[in-house]
Design a protein around this motif. Structure first.
Motif, PDB file in Angstrom:
ATOM      1  N   ILE A   7      40.418  39.169  41.876  1.00 39.65           N
ATOM      2  CA  ILE A   7      39.419  39.808  40.882  1.00 39.65           C
ATOM      3  C   ILE A   7      38.740  40.330  39.533  1.00 39.65           C
ATOM      4  O   ILE A   7      39.713  39.771  38.895  1.00 39.65           O
ATOM      5  N   GLY A   8      37.803  40.607  39.563  1.00 41.47           N
ATOM      6  CA  GLY A   8      37.302  41.190  38.991  1.00 41.47           C
ATOM      7  C   GLY A   8      35.542  42.189  39.116  1.00 41.47           C
ATOM      8  O   GLY A   8      35.295  40.912  39.569  1.00 41.47           O
ATOM      9  N   PRO A   9      35.111  41.560  37.149  1.00 44.15           N
ATOM     10  CA  PRO A   9      34.161  42.220  37.487  1.00 44.15           C
ATOM     11  C   PRO A   9      33.099  40.395  37.855  1.00 44.15           C
ATOM     12  O   PRO A   9      33.616  40.109  37.647  1.00 44.15           O
ATOM     13  N   ARG A  10      32.093  41.021  38.409  1.00 42.94           N
ATOM     14  CA  ARG A  10      30.809  39.873  38.465  1.00 42.94           C
ATOM     15  C   ARG A  10      30.357  39.175  36.670  1.00 42.94           C
ATOM     16  O   ARG A  10      30.163  40.210  36.197  1.00 42.94           O
ATOM     17  N   GLY A  11      30.695  37.821  37.468  1.00 45.77           N
ATOM     18  CA  GLY A  11      30.417  36.996  35.902  1.00 45.77           C
ATOM     19  C   GLY A  11      32.116  36.801  35.182  1.00 45.77           C
ATOM     20  O   GLY A  11      32.239  36.138  34.469  1.00 45.77           O
ATOM     21  N   SER A  12      33.385  36.708  36.065  1.00 45.78           N
ATOM     22  CA  SER A  12      34.302  36.772  35.349  1.00 45.78           C
ATOM     23  C   SER A  12      34.424  35.339  36.106  1.00 45.78           C
ATOM     24  O   SER A  12      35.728  34.704  35.630  1.00 45.78           O
ATOM     25  N   GLY A  13      34.501  34.926  36.486  1.00 47.26           N
ATOM     26  CA  GLY A  13      34.904  33.367  37.521  1.00 47.26           C
ATOM     27  C   GLY A  13      35.199  33.244  38.463  1.00 47.26           C
ATOM     28  O   GLY A  13      36.253  32.590  39.213  1.00 47.26           O
ATOM     29  N   LYS A  14      35.462  34.521  39.094  1.00 44.08           N
ATOM     30  CA  LYS A  14      36.523  34.443  40.692  1.00 44.08           C
ATOM     31  C   LYS A  14      36.008  33.167  41.496  1.00 44.08           C
ATOM     32  O   LYS A  14      36.731  32.655  41.608  1.00 44.08           O
ATOM     33  N   SER A  15      34.815  33.314  41.744  1.00 47.26           N
ATOM     34  CA  SER A  15      34.070  32.144  42.038  1.00 47.26           C
ATOM     35  C   SER A  15      34.057  31.189  41.852  1.00 47.26           C
ATOM     36  O   SER A  15      34.857  29.272  42.543  1.00 47.26           O
ATOM     37  N   ALA A 101      36.985  39.452  31.077  1.00 45.38           N
ATOM     38  CA  ALA A 101      36.098  39.152  29.716  1.00 45.38           C
ATOM     39  C   ALA A 101      35.434  40.611  29.278  1.00 45.38           C
ATOM     40  O   ALA A 101      35.512  41.148  30.119  1.00 45.38           O
ATOM     41  N   SER A 102      34.918  40.163  28.408  1.00 52.25           N
ATOM     42  CA  SER A 102      34.008  41.396  27.550  1.00 52.25           C
ATOM     43  C   SER A 102      33.207  41.226  28.293  1.00 52.25           C
ATOM     44  O   SER A 102      32.416  40.899  28.425  1.00 52.25           O
ATOM     45  N   ALA A 103      32.409  42.333  27.876  1.00 55.63           N
ATOM     46  CA  ALA A 103      30.922  43.066  28.166  1.00 55.63           C
ATOM     47  C   ALA A 103      29.897  42.215  28.165  1.00 55.63           C
ATOM     48  O   ALA A 103      28.919  42.320  28.959  1.00 55.63           O
ATOM     49  N   ALA A 104      30.430  41.555  26.548  1.00 53.98           N
ATOM     50  CA  ALA A 104      28.847  41.105  26.563  1.00 53.98           C
ATOM     51  C   ALA A 104      28.760  39.314  27.066  1.00 53.98           C
ATOM     52  O   ALA A 104      28.081  38.917  27.477  1.00 53.98           O
ATOM     53  N   ARG A 147      42.429  36.099  30.606  1.00 54.98           N
ATOM     54  CA  ARG A 147      40.760  36.378  29.884  1.00 54.98           C
ATOM     55  C   ARG A 147      40.012  35.465  30.075  1.00 54.98           C
ATOM     56  O   ARG A 147      40.780  33.758  29.561  1.00 54.98           O
ATOM     57  N   ALA A 148      39.277  35.394  30.490  1.00 49.84           N
ATOM     58  CA  ALA A 148      38.386  34.464  31.167  1.00 49.84           C
ATOM     59  C   ALA A 148      37.274  34.593  30.804  1.00 49.84           C
ATOM     60  O   ALA A 148      36.344  33.315  30.966  1.00 49.84           O
ATOM     61  N   ASP A 149      36.695  34.563  29.497  1.00 52.28           N
ATOM     62  CA  ASP A 149      36.316  34.235  28.816  1.00 52.28           C
ATOM     63  C   ASP A 149      37.038  33.421  27.648  1.00 52.28           C
ATOM     64  O   ASP A 149      36.229  33.357  25.955  1.00 52.28           O
ATOM     65  N   GLU A 150      38.747  33.280  26.567  1.00 52.35           N
ATOM     66  CA  GLU A 150      39.013  32.714  26.332  1.00 52.35           C
ATOM     67  C   GLU A 150      39.076  31.232  26.833  1.00 52.35           C
ATOM     68  O   GLU A 150      39.823  30.905  25.279  1.00 52.35           O
ATOM     69  N   GLU A 151      39.727  30.973  27.866  1.00 51.56           N
ATOM     70  CA  GLU A 151      40.115  29.801  28.424  1.00 51.56           C
ATOM     71  C   GLU A 151      39.743  29.148  29.168  1.00 51.56           C
ATOM     72  O   GLU A 151      38.459  29.878  29.983  1.00 51.56           O
ATOM     73  N   THR A 152      39.576  28.213  29.598  1.00 52.56           N
ATOM     74  CA  THR A 152      39.008  27.408  30.257  1.00 52.56           C
ATOM     75  C   THR A 152      38.922  27.538  31.748  1.00 52.56           C
ATOM     76  O   THR A 152      39.977  28.295  32.399  1.00 52.56           O
TER      77      THR A 152
END
Length: 460
Positions: A7-15, A101-104, A147-152
């Motif tokens: 789960i998570g917002p659009r752009g978080s890397g789920k797909s 992930a952060s909003a930015a 954190r999907a914006d801090e790890e690969t």
């Protein structure tokens, strides 16, 4: 294996991460957005533009409710967690992972997309606003927050696979927690459950929870939450931690990665300094009775006031009196003011009543200031009447027909005050109703699943 839900917002890397996890597990991957497109023959953007968000959410719910049985990796739309029927289905025998992930970062990743705006805000502002509105729901519904914006993606995939295999709680820390519990008065049956799970190498994919207090062994919460976990097919467990040292309790809570705590006396104020964030209602009340941990961050909130407000929602607003000036009284004042009631707080120690009055900008006094004709609603937020002890807070000749009397004491259900109020013809609300509604609020904060009050009522 447990089903894995991302789960998570659009752009978080789920797909991106979902197919990697599914391939490693050798199970199918389902993206609910892609499933909607397949069923309708229209893109997500076309559905949003032509039918609107509500219609799209209906399609989404239909897909989620009809997911195939068996091991799967599932990626859901960002708004799926806003409907409790979706959360109920997604959490069944599953480990839910929140990719945060952060909003930015999210704004950058989704910039230039074709999906229609949901608000009149700019793209960046809308992403931030939607994330803020949904963040608590993501954290409640999740068993693992990453954190999907801090790890690969590869690193996140490895963490998810390890948690799916071994559980989301560290075994070594759980063993330490068990040793700590052995120094408390935890009932043998609850201790044995923890012993058995650790001894067999099993863990709780959906979290470990407890009520903390000193005392708290009288709490009936385990007999409510554990059957609810079973009902919703959650691999979770709820126990009791009675211990005088809050710092020691919170150290164990953090090291063991426990998901949630119910907080009772005398810790509701002191626990606030152990929370990374506190909801506005809890901050205004000055007490926290619910702590949720996700991704190493703790959120403190208060459901006591909901336990008072909801039974009173059908009662006409009027003049209310609150007896007491402790944490329960503060929650009662906050609840009453949210309903538009005028409030007077009465306490044996006048200084404490004045302090409450100044905090909430309401009238204050001592119990002798009570006048029956002045009040439509009476709330007992003291311990008077607990265990059936006499005399009652008020006698029947101090009450009159048409008043609403809410006794927050719930042992026994028919307290001396409730008996006197019934004899006077008052509308009576027993303290069990506060417990029921605050427990509903806690369960939703713990799991993301909203309950009907009768689901708790039938367990007590």
């Amino acid at each position: 294996m447990k089903r894995i839900v991302l789960i998570g917002p659009r752009g978080s890397g789920k797909s991106t991460i979902g197919p990697m996890v599914a391939q490693a597990c050798g199970v199918p991957f389902i993206d609910t957005d892609e499933e909607i497109v397949s069923r309708t023959g229209r893109t997500v953007e076309e559905l949003f533009r032509a039918d609107g968000e509500d219609a799209f959410r209906d399609y989404e719910t239909e897909v989620i409710q009809n997911l195939p049985e068996g091991p799967l990796v599932i990626a859901t739309g960002g708004g799926a967690v806003c409907r409790t029927e979706n959360v109920r289905m997604l959490r069944r025998e599953a480990m839910v992972v929140f990719l945060e992930a952060s909003a930015a970062v999210l704004a950058d990743r989704t910039r230039g997309g074709m999906r229609p705006a949901l608000t009149s805000l700019s793209h960046d502002e809308e992403v931030a606003a939607v994330l803020e509105r949904r963040r608590a729901r993501y954290r409640a519904a999740a068993d693992l927050c990453l954190r999907a914006d801090e790890e690969t993606p590869a690193a996140l995939c490895r963490v998810i696979l390890e948690a799916a295999e071994k559980g989301s709680l560290p075994v070594n820390a759980l063993s330490e927690l068990l040793s700590f519990l052995d120094t408390t008065m935890i009932p043998a049956g609850e201790r044995n459950v923890v012993h058995t799970r650790i001894r067999t190498g099993a863990s709780w994919h959906n979290g470990l929870y407890a009520v903390i207090g000193n005392p708290c062994l009288h709490s009936i919460s385990p007999s409510v939450f554990n059957p609810l976990f079973e009902k919703y097919r959650l691999d979770a467990f709820y126990t009791r931690i009675e211990h005088p040292d809050l710092a020691a309790i919170m150290a164990q809570f953090n090291r063991a990665g426990m998901k949630g705590l119910s907080v009772t006396i005398p810790f509701k104020q002191d626990v606030m300094r152990y929370c990374d964030a506190i909801t506005p209602d809890a901050r205004e009340i000055g007490a926290v009775n619910t702590v949720v941990q996700c991704g190493g961050r703790t959120m403190g909130s208060n459901t006591d006031w909901l336990g008072i407000r909801r039974p009173l929602e059908d009662t006409p607003a009027g003049e209310a009196v609150v007896f007491g000036a402790g944490g329960a009284a503060y929650a009662a004042i906050y609840a009453l003011q949210s309903l538009g009631c005028g409030v007077t707080v009465l306490n044996r120690t006048a200084a404490r009543a004045r302090e409450a009055g100044e905090r909430f900008d309401c009238a204050a006094g001592v119990p002798d200031d009570y006048k029956a004709d002045a009040f439509d609603i009476i709330i007992n937020a003291t311990s008077v009447g607990m265990g059936g002890a006499l005399p009652p807070l008020l006698r029947r000749d101090q009450l009159h027909e048409g008043q609403t009397v809410f006794d927050l004491v719930y042992t026994p259900p028919a307290t001396p005050l409730i008996r006197e109020a019934r004899a006077a013809g008052c509308i009576c609300i027993p303290g069990t109703e506060m417990f029921i509604h605050q427990a509903c609020g806690q369960f939703e904060r713990f799991t993301g699943i909203a309950l009907e009050p009768d689901e708790v009522r039938e367990l007590i």
